[in-house]
Each structure stands twice: as C-alpha cells, then as structure tokens.
Motif scaffolding. Structure first.
Motif, PDB file in Angstrom:
ATOM      1  N   GLN A  85     -34.445 -12.872  16.972  1.00  0.00           N
ATOM      2  CA  GLN A  85     -35.856 -12.424  15.558  1.00  0.00           C
ATOM      3  C   GLN A  85     -36.297 -11.061  16.017  1.00  0.00           C
ATOM      4  OE1 GLN A  85     -40.279 -13.657  17.134  1.00  0.00           O
ATOM      5  NE2 GLN A  85     -41.206 -13.735  14.735  1.00  0.00           N
ATOM      6  N   ALA A  86     -36.564 -10.008  16.800  1.00  0.00           N
ATOM      7  CA  ALA A  86     -36.621  -8.560  17.083  1.00  0.00           C
ATOM      8  C   ALA A  86     -35.499  -8.360  15.991  1.00  0.00           C
ATOM      9  CB  ALA A  86     -36.522  -8.384  18.705  1.00  0.00           C
ATOM     10  N   ASN A 131     -43.460  -6.548  22.291  1.00  0.00           N
ATOM     11  CA  ASN A 131     -44.654  -6.191  21.426  1.00  0.00           C
ATOM     12  C   ASN A 131     -44.966  -7.682  21.150  1.00  0.00           C
ATOM     13  OD1 ASN A 131     -46.100  -3.997  22.272  1.00  0.00           O
ATOM     14  ND2 ASN A 131     -44.928  -2.565  20.758  1.00  0.00           N
ATOM     15  N   ASN A 132     -43.507  -8.553  21.459  1.00  0.00           N
ATOM     16  CA  ASN A 132     -43.600 -10.000  21.377  1.00  0.00           C
ATOM     17  C   ASN A 132     -44.726 -10.515  22.402  1.00  0.00           C
ATOM     18  OD1 ASN A 132     -42.751 -13.016  21.749  1.00  0.00           O
ATOM     19  ND2 ASN A 132     -42.254 -12.957  19.525  1.00  0.00           N
ATOM     20  N   THR A 133     -46.408 -11.070  21.425  1.00  0.00           N
ATOM     21  CA  THR A 133     -46.791 -12.428  22.570  1.00  0.00           C
ATOM     22  C   THR A 133     -46.400 -12.723  23.376  1.00  0.00           C
ATOM     23  OG1 THR A 133     -48.302 -11.801  20.902  1.00  0.00           O
ATOM     24  CG2 THR A 133     -48.930 -13.418  22.524  1.00  0.00           C
ATOM     25  N   ASP A 134     -45.117 -13.902  22.830  1.00  0.00           N
ATOM     26  CA  ASP A 134     -45.130 -14.743  24.313  1.00  0.00           C
ATOM     27  C   ASP A 134     -44.226 -13.998  25.467  1.00  0.00           C
ATOM     28  OD1 ASP A 134     -46.387 -16.608  23.305  1.00  0.00           O
ATOM     29  OD2 ASP A 134     -43.392 -17.189  21.604  1.00  0.00           O
ATOM     30  N   TYR A 135     -43.388 -12.819  24.934  1.00  0.00           N
ATOM     31  CA  TYR A 135     -42.928 -12.084  25.649  1.00  0.00           C
ATOM     32  C   TYR A 135     -43.480 -10.793  26.565  1.00  0.00           C
ATOM     33  CZ  TYR A 135     -39.086  -8.701  27.083  1.00  0.00           C
ATOM     34  OH  TYR A 135     -38.243  -7.921  28.583  1.00  0.00           O
ATOM     35  N   ILE A 161     -35.826 -14.787  21.568  1.00  0.00           N
ATOM     36  CA  ILE A 161     -37.442 -13.948  20.720  1.00  0.00           C
ATOM     37  C   ILE A 161     -36.267 -12.465  20.645  1.00  0.00           C
ATOM     38  CG2 ILE A 161     -38.867 -11.849  21.641  1.00  0.00           C
ATOM     39  CD1 ILE A 161     -40.180 -14.260  23.230  1.00  0.00           C
ATOM     40  N   GLN A 179     -35.679  -8.366  12.115  1.00  0.00           N
ATOM     41  CA  GLN A 179     -36.634  -7.664  11.794  1.00  0.00           C
ATOM     42  C   GLN A 179     -36.344  -6.320  11.579  1.00  0.00           C
ATOM     43  OE1 GLN A 179     -40.090  -8.471  14.329  1.00  0.00           O
ATOM     44  NE2 GLN A 179     -40.224 -10.583  13.413  1.00  0.00           N
ATOM     45  N   ASN A 235     -40.167  -4.172  18.954  1.00  0.00           N
ATOM     46  CA  ASN A 235     -40.334  -5.412  18.296  1.00  0.00           C
ATOM     47  C   ASN A 235     -40.251  -6.977  19.308  1.00  0.00           C
ATOM     48  OD1 ASN A 235     -40.421  -4.553  15.992  1.00  0.00           O
ATOM     49  ND2 ASN A 235     -38.860  -5.413  15.605  1.00  0.00           N
ATOM     50  N   ILE A 236     -39.486  -6.226  20.521  1.00  0.00           N
ATOM     51  CA  ILE A 236     -39.504  -7.690  22.113  1.00  0.00           C
ATOM     52  C   ILE A 236     -40.655  -7.168  22.813  1.00  0.00           C
ATOM     53  CG2 ILE A 236     -38.162  -7.542  24.497  1.00  0.00           C
ATOM     54  CD1 ILE A 236     -35.251  -7.108  22.202  1.00  0.00           C
TER      55      ILE A 236
END
Length: 931
Positions: free
Chosen positions: A693-694, A724-728, A690, A697, A721-722
């Motif tokens: 990816q953050a 608001n990542n759904t999985d995180y 995650i 972006q 970004n981190i």
C-alpha cells in the motif's frame, strides 16, 4: 343593621386573639431581647439578622484560623531566625579558614566545626510543631531534609482563610527555601587552572611563581613552551630566543565551546599573535559569548582574578544559561615523532607537506601502523611491525621487511619512493644532537585527514588530542575536571562533553543542568528537548544525540538519535533511532559474515496515543520537536537495563529501506521490483500488505524506471508512508513500550530537581552501568571550523561537561553547597584546585561569595514569613473588631429595647384588660335594658 349575639361573640374573639398576640409578642421581646422570634414576624429583620449571624460566625472562624496560622508562621519565623544565626556563624568560620595560616590539622578542625553547624541547620530545617514539619510545603507529615541534604517535601504553599474569597499564606515551603532561586542574582563561572607567567619564570627562575596579569601578553603566558621540552633540552633556551621577532608564525589558537546567554550553542576558534595582551584574550572570549565589539551590547563581563583564573559574569539577572569550555594550542618547534611497535620514527619536515600521514591505534591507544599517502600520485606507504618484531613497509600490496633499522630514526618520506625501500631510508636520529633536532623540528601539525597544516586549521578534538600527545603543540589548559571519558580514562583538558556520568554507588548523574531557554527554569521530564537545545533540532541535517552506554549485563551499545532521517521525504522530516552493539572502545561490532555493523534496533522514537474511536492505544512516531525528556530517559533506561525492543520486522523493514546493497546505483525497474526489494526477509503478510500500500501511494504518478533523485524521493515517501501507518506504528510501539516497561522495573532515569539526568540502578548497590551522552560530529557538522578565526554551531546538548565551574548562580542548593564549602576547607583549596579531592571546587574564596548569596536568600524568606505573620495578626485583630461591630449592628437590627418593650407590654395589658371588661359588660346587656 341588626346586632346579634353571634356577631358580638365574633368581635370579642377577634379582639381577644389580637390583643393576646400583641401581649405575647411584647412579653417575648422583653424576655428574649429580640424584636422577632420567627422569620414571618419581620422578613427584612430576619434577612439582615441571618446575614449578620453568618458574618459573625465567619469572623469567629477567621479569628480561630488566624490564631493557629499565626502560631505556625511565628514558629517558622523563629526557626528561620535561628537558621540565619547559624549561617552567620558558618560564614565566620569560613573567613577564619580563608586566612592562609592554617595547616591540615587546623583546617580539619574548622571543617569539623562547619560540619556541626550544617547538622544544626538540618535540625532547624526539620523543625516540627504539633507533629507538623514547618518547611515541607503542604506535606506536613514528611521530614523535609535527610542527612545528605536531600529535600523530600513539596513546593506548595498553605493558605489561611481571612475573609470571603480572601486567603493569606502562612508557610515557607522548603523547595523555594532550600533549593530555590533568586532572580536578582547573576551566574558567575570560573576556570580552575592558574595561568602562570612562564616568560617571567624563564627570565627569573629563582623568583616565586607569578601569575599573568591583564597587561601581560601571550608570550608571557607561553614562555619557553614555544619549543618542545626535547628541543629546549639540547638547545638551552634564553630570553632572547623568544623575542617577538623570532616568534613569527607561532600564533596561539584558542578553542572555545559553550552556550551563550540566550541559550544558543557555539564553537569558536580565535587565533592570536604572541604580542596580543591577556586583556585582548578576555575581550575575545566576551565576543564569542555575544558581546558587541563596540561595547554597546554587553552580555557578559570577563575578568581575571589575582590567581590567574578567568571569571565570567552574565550581566542579566536571573539568567543561568551560559557555559564555556576553552583551551589554547601553540605550535611548538618540535619533531614529528611516532612510536610504532617500539620503533621511534621521526618524520623529516623537508617533504612532510607532500604527504598525508595518519596512524592506526589499538584499543590501548598504541600506534600499530603509520600510513603516508603522496599528495601528488596517491602512492601509499604503510609502516608497521610484523610478528617477528621487525619493521616493515607495505606499498602496492608488496611488503618489504627492513632489518637492523636505526632506533630512533629519521625518515624523509620521499626516500621511500627512491631506489627501493631499505635500511638507508631510516637514517640515525640523535635526540642529543642540537643541530639535528633543530633541523628536524617544525611548527606544523597533522589535521584529521593527515595533511600538514597550521594549528589554526585543526577542527576536531580527537585530532587535537593526538597532536598534544605527539608533542607537536603546547596545550594551555584552563579547566581540569575529574570526569572519565567514554572509554573510562581520566579526561584531558581538551575533552568537552564526551564524558561519562559521575557514578556514586548505584546512581549516575549528569553534571550539566538542563535549563529551559527564555524561562531559566530547570527542565523536567515533561519538558520538550527542543526547549533546551542550543539550536533548532533540524536546522542541520546532521544534528544528533549520541550515547555510549554500558548496560547492566556488561554489553556496550551506541545509541544514536538522528533528528533528521536523511531518507525521509516528509516535512518536517522523520527522526531515526539506531542502537548498535559495540566494543568497549566504542567501535561497532561487525557480525561474522557481515560487511558492516548490524543495528540491534533501527526505527523511531515512539509514543502511545489513546484512540477514542477504537478505545485502544495507537502507536505514533514522535517528531523531533515533540520529543520529551521522558522519552529520552526511557531510551537510556532500556539500553542501560539491556531490555531492547524485540522487533525483527521493524528492524528488517528499516534495513531494507536504507540498505545500499538493495538500492545501489541501478534504477528501480518497476513497481514489482520495488515491492520485492522492500519486502526482502520480512515474511509477515500484514506488514507486506502495508508495504504494498505504501509503495502504491508513493509511486502514483511517477514514471519507471526510477533512478537518481526520483528514486531517492520515492524511497523517502515509502518510508514515511510505512512508519506512519497506524497498524504498523502500533505494532512497533507495542514492542518498544514493552522494552521500556521491562527496563523501568530495574533502571529508573529521570531529571532531578536541578534538571540533571539521574540514572538509578534499582537492582545493585554499586552499578555496572556507564553512560555518556553527547553529539557526534561529521563533515556536514564539524566540531570547529577549518578557518583560523571562525564560529560554527556547537553541540545541541550537554549532559556532562568539562566546562567552567559555577562560583555563583541564581539557583541555590543550600546543603549541597555547604558540603562543597566544607570540602574546600578540608582540602585547603583557596580557589579552584584541579589537583584537590574535588577538581570542580571554587575553593574558599568562591564559598564566601556563595555563602553571601545563601544568607541573602534565607533573609528574603525570613522577611517574607515576617510579612505573613503581620498580615495574619492584623487579619485576626481586624476580625475581632469586625465581630464586635457585627454583633453591635445585629443587636441594633434585631435586638429589642427593654424599656420600650415593658411600656408596650403594659399598654397591651391595659388594652387587653379593657377589652375583656368591655366584652363582659356587653355580654350582660339584654333586651330588658331597652324596655
């Protein structure tokens, strides 16, 4: 045409059937009294009859319903009539108690009578008819009032059907009756300290105490307190010492904090000269609360009663937003005295302005060292006491022990830099030497930075309190309460809202109601906190809610909700929640080997949101404007219960993002350098993915190396970004929610019916929990402005406050109000009495104002139930009359005329007999009759 026997038989049968039917119908009409017996006999008649039958049945039902409802409302009316009568008796007793002729025995006797009347009122409130409580709303089987005056019913209204799509109310719910509000009443608040004319006391020491009046000036209020007690002790004051021409530079500064009628909060300083009138002080208080100086837009009325107490009335009916805390500081002619380790050191004012002087104190508030820094060369001197109880001075890492120091001593700070440090620098100081006391005295004070300033420059309550305790200023008190401050000591008059919730057994309650702006309704758990806040939550990036909480297990925590995360790059910016373990005095604990405190939780306020696509609950980071009181209550509950989120990964990521050691002044060289630093100690493949990816972006389109604003912006985007990542976010929410659920099993936090936060320790009879909630201030958002006359934004929220006390307000809480009135009688408090058992009482005079409101409030409901009864009785009467009319119309439509039916019957019978005779005669005819 050929006539045969078959045709004649057919005609005979037809005529027989037809006449039989007519005869039968006429006979049925006569016997039943109805025109038709079946719908097919007359559809129009049948439809009208059915409709009228329904209307008749409905009216009979209305008669039955209104009869029962009328009895219910009449019983409520009688109960309220008794209630009003008992309130009148209560008021009569209060008036008796208001006469200043009673000793404690007679006051207690009256209080006992009042207590008996209150119990009678509770009995009336719990009246039942046929097993149903009259004042429980729709919870008819719930006893509405307990012995403590708490209400347990609901606020629902019962309706009786009085016609098609028509209903009528027939009960008064206890919520509106016992804890309701009146939009035609105003909020009135008062101070509880009697302002004495101290100048008159100096001029006429043998006369009774005289309170200040509107035409008096500030010099009358301050009197001999323009000098310290030590100064006056050796320089006996005379009235000529306090002439206006001798008081130049000794202006009084008033510090005000509160909430205006529109709900916005403020912090104002007002500096006034000694010859300013008390009326001008009241005018300035009105201006601070929103009055126009030209008098065109009057929002509040500020007056003074004959006991020297200030009263403020919100002129807008039904509004209950205003609150105010105030005190005054007057510079005193006094010495600048410090006591460090038993050594009294008086600073010579000759060079005080050249040095910044600050002190360090221990947990008990005792000074452990004095630090003086030269403004010209930054040379620092630290004065302390060593283990051998010897005075010592440290400068440039060199410590000089100064033996045989004069105690008390006079110190000119410039002497420390001349010819070395020695005992000669600490000259003898004789507090009984009038000349020396005068020469060593001044009217300046130390501000937060230790600078030598005027009183009007002070900008924070902590520094103000230090100057008060140091005797440098005279404190004019207006409000005293019996709250405890955040370290458990009784609060001072300067304290505003850094105070502990009041504790009774296992329940802690905030004293300030949360009121929704614009609606004047008490907030509930579902209310968003932005609807109560004194300003936009993110208007100032330093706005926050800070909590000092002692948990059930005895640990102390600081909880801070920053409404604007300084690192966030989103719009609106993210919020941040930080929980840090502290010492009892609120100072953060620094773990062994660490340089700074390490939060036990650092992350966000979370909420679960059901995902229809995945049929699962996703974690969502809550924005500032979406935070509800329920979420705030949950945070208090989990910290008070000691159930903190077990989220190592979330804490590590948050630490890495904000860690200045990882992101010092050096640039981020490349994307791998960036990823490596953020993933330090994370050790979780899913989270590391995650993070990768953050960062990918966030840095798209940016040129490495990143430094300055570009680095800050990139860090902010990565964080957004981190989180608001759904999985995180879901993983963070699971840990967060687990802590809340565990906490709620032992600690319940909610807003009560008056919008006050209430904390219940479910597992203890006497709770160990302590809670304070306030806003912490900084240079970016100061408590007061530095200028003499200035206004800045105030604290966004108050939960417990040393504010002015309510004499009256639109809302009522009848039985709790009566308890306060009874206690005022027992204490002999005729007005506000900060030294009584209840420091926040308005006394018997306030009780008389309040009882008038309560009586009027009950009378309104009494009138209301009377109108309900009238509507029900008239509806019942109308239903009876309509029923008669409907039956009459129905009879006209479907009822048979008996005379007409008999005539028709005779006619049909004659026809039937003629038909039979004719048929018989025709049946006898044969061919022979024609031959």
């Amino acid at each position: 045409m050929r006539i045969t026997n078959q045709l004649m038989n057919f005609n005979n049968i037809y005529n027989y059937q037809k006449n039989s039917t007519s005869l039968y119908q006429s006979q049925q009409a006569f016997s039943s009294g109805l025109k038709i017996q079946h719908s097919y006999e007359g559809s129009a008649i049948y439809i009208d009859a059915a409709r009228l039958e329904y209307e008749g049945n409905l009216l009979q039902q209305v008669q039955s319903t209104t009869l029962k409802a009328t009895e219910f409302s009449k019983n409520s009316d009688r109960a309220l009539n008794d209630f009003v009568s008992k309130l009148t008796e209560f008021k009569t007793k209060l008036i008796q108690a208001a006469n200043d002729i009673h000793d404690s025995t007679s006051r207690n006797a009256i209080a006992n009578d009042l207590e008996g009347i209150k119990k009678n009122l509770i009995d009336i409130a719990n009246t039942t008819i046929n097993g149903q409580y009259l004042f429980s709303g729709t919870a008819l089987d719930t006893k509405p009032i307990d012995t403590l005056g708490n209400y347990y019913g609901n606020g629902e209204t019962i309706h009786a059907v009085i016609g098609p799509n028509q209903t009528a109310k027939y009960n008064i719910d206890g919520k509106s009756l016992f804890i309701g509000s009146d939009n035609d009443y105003n909020k009135i608040i008062t101070t509880n300290v009697n302002l004495v004319n101290n100048y008159n006391k100096l001029e006429h020491p043998d006369e009774p105490v005289k309170y200040v009046e509107l035409t008096d000036d500030l010099r009358d209020l301050i009197g001999e307190n323009y000098r310290s007690q030590e100064y006056n002790k050796v320089n006996k004051p005379g009235t000529d010492d306090f002439s206006l021409d001798k008081l130049g530079g000794q202006d009084t500064t008033f510090f005000l904090q509160g909430r205006k009628p529109d709900g916005t909060t403020f912090a104002t300083k007002i500096t006034m000269t000694p010859n300013s009138s008390i009326q001008s002080l009241l005018d300035n208080i009105g201006y601070a609360l929103g009055n126009d100086k030209d008098g065109k837009n009057k929002l509040v009325e500020v007056t003074m009663n004959n006991s020297g107490q200030i009263e403020i009335k919100d002129v807008r009916d039904g509004n209950q937003m205003i609150e105010l805390h105030l005190f005054g500081l007057t510079p005193q002619q006094s010495t600048e005295k410090y006591n460090v380790g038993g050594f009294e050191i008086n600073i010579d004012p000759a060079t005080s302005a050249n040095y910044k002087v600050t002190t360090t104190r221990d947990a008990n508030g005792n000074i452990t060292e004095i630090s003086a820094i030269n403004n010209n060369n930054n040379q620092a001197y630290t004065i302390s006491v060593n283990a051998q109880n010897q005075l010592q001075v440290t400068t440039n890492n060199n410590t000089t022990v100064v033996p045989n120091v004069n105690n008390p001593s006079a110190l000119n700070l410039s002497d420390l830099g001349n010819n070395g440090i020695g005992v000669d620098d600490f000259r003898p100081f004789n507090p009984n030497d009038a000349d020396q006391v005068r020469n060593m005295s001044s009217t300046k004070v130390r501000d937060k930075d230790g600078s030598w300033v005027d009183v009007s420059a002070l900008s924070d309550l902590e520094t103000i309190e230090k100057n008060v305790k140091n005797g440098k200023v005279y404190l004019t008190e207006f409000i005293k309460s019996s709250f405890n401050d955040i370290v458990g000591a009784k609060n001072d008059a300067t304290d505003y809202n850094k105070l502990q919730f009041e504790k009774k057994d296992n329940i802690l309650t905030g004293s300030v109601s949360q009121v929704v702006k614009g609606k004047n309704e008490f907030a509930t758990d579902t209310t968003k906190i932005k609807d109560v806040a004194g300003a936009n939550l993110q208007e100032n990036e330093n706005s926050n809610i800070t909590m000092q909480i002692k948990s059930k297990n005895g640990k102390y925590y600081q909880v801070k909700i920053d409404f604007t995360d300084p690192l966030s790059a989103s719009d609106p910016k993210a919020t941040q929640l930080t929980i840090t373990e502290t010492n009892a005095d609120g100072t953060p604990i620094i773990p062994q080997g660490a340089a700074t405190p390490v939060p036990v939780y650092q992350g966000n306020i979370m909420l679960g949101k059901y995902n229809e696509a995945t049929k699962a609950t996703d974690g969502v980071v809550t924005k500032a404007d979406d935070i509800s009181y329920k979420q705030l209550n949950d945070i208090v509950a989990m910290v008070a219960a000691g159930n903190l989120p077990d989220d190592r990964i979330g804490n590590t990521v948050a630490k890495n993002l904000s860690d200045q050691n990882l992101f010092a002044a050096a640039a981020i060289q490349d994307i791998n350098d960036f990823k490596t630093k953020i993933k330090t100690n994370v050790n979780d493949p899913a989270t590391e993915a995650i993070i990768d990816q953050a960062i990918d972006q966030a840095v798209a389109g940016l040129n490495f190396p990143l430094q300055g604003d570009a680095k800050k912006e990139a860090l902010g985007k990565v964080k957004d970004n981190i989180i608001n990542n759904t999985d995180y976010a879901t993983a963070r929410f699971d840990a967060y929610n687990k802590a809340i659920e565990a906490a709620n099993a032992s600690v319940n936090v909610e807003l009560n019916y008056k919008g006050q936060m209430q904390i219940t320790d479910k597992s203890a009879t006497v709770s160990n929990i302590e809670v304070s909630i306030f806003e912490s201030f900084s240079d970016g958002k100061p408590e007061f402005g530095k200028e003499a006359n200035s206004t800045v934004a105030g604290s966004l929220f108050n939960f417990t406050a040393n504010n002015m006390i309510n004499i009256d307000e639109p809302s009522v809480d009848i039985f709790k109000d009566l308890d306060d009135m009874i206690q005022a009688v027992r204490d002999g408090s005729y007005r506000g009495n900060p030294d009584g058992n209840n420091a926040r009482t308005t006394g018997i005079q306030g009780a008389l104002k309040r009882i008038d409101h309560i009586q009027d409030h009950v009378n309104k409901h009494h009138t209301q139930i009377g109108s309900y009864t009238n509507v029900l009785e008239s509806s019942g009467t109308r239903a009876s009359m309509l029923y008669v009319n409907v039956e009459s119309v129905k009879n006209d439509i479907v009822g048979a005329d008996l005379a007409e039916s008999m005539i028709m019957y005779k006619q049909y019978l004659l026809q039937f007999e003629a038909m039979l005779q004719t048929s018989s005669m025709i049946g006898k005819i044969s061919l022979l009759n024609y031959m």
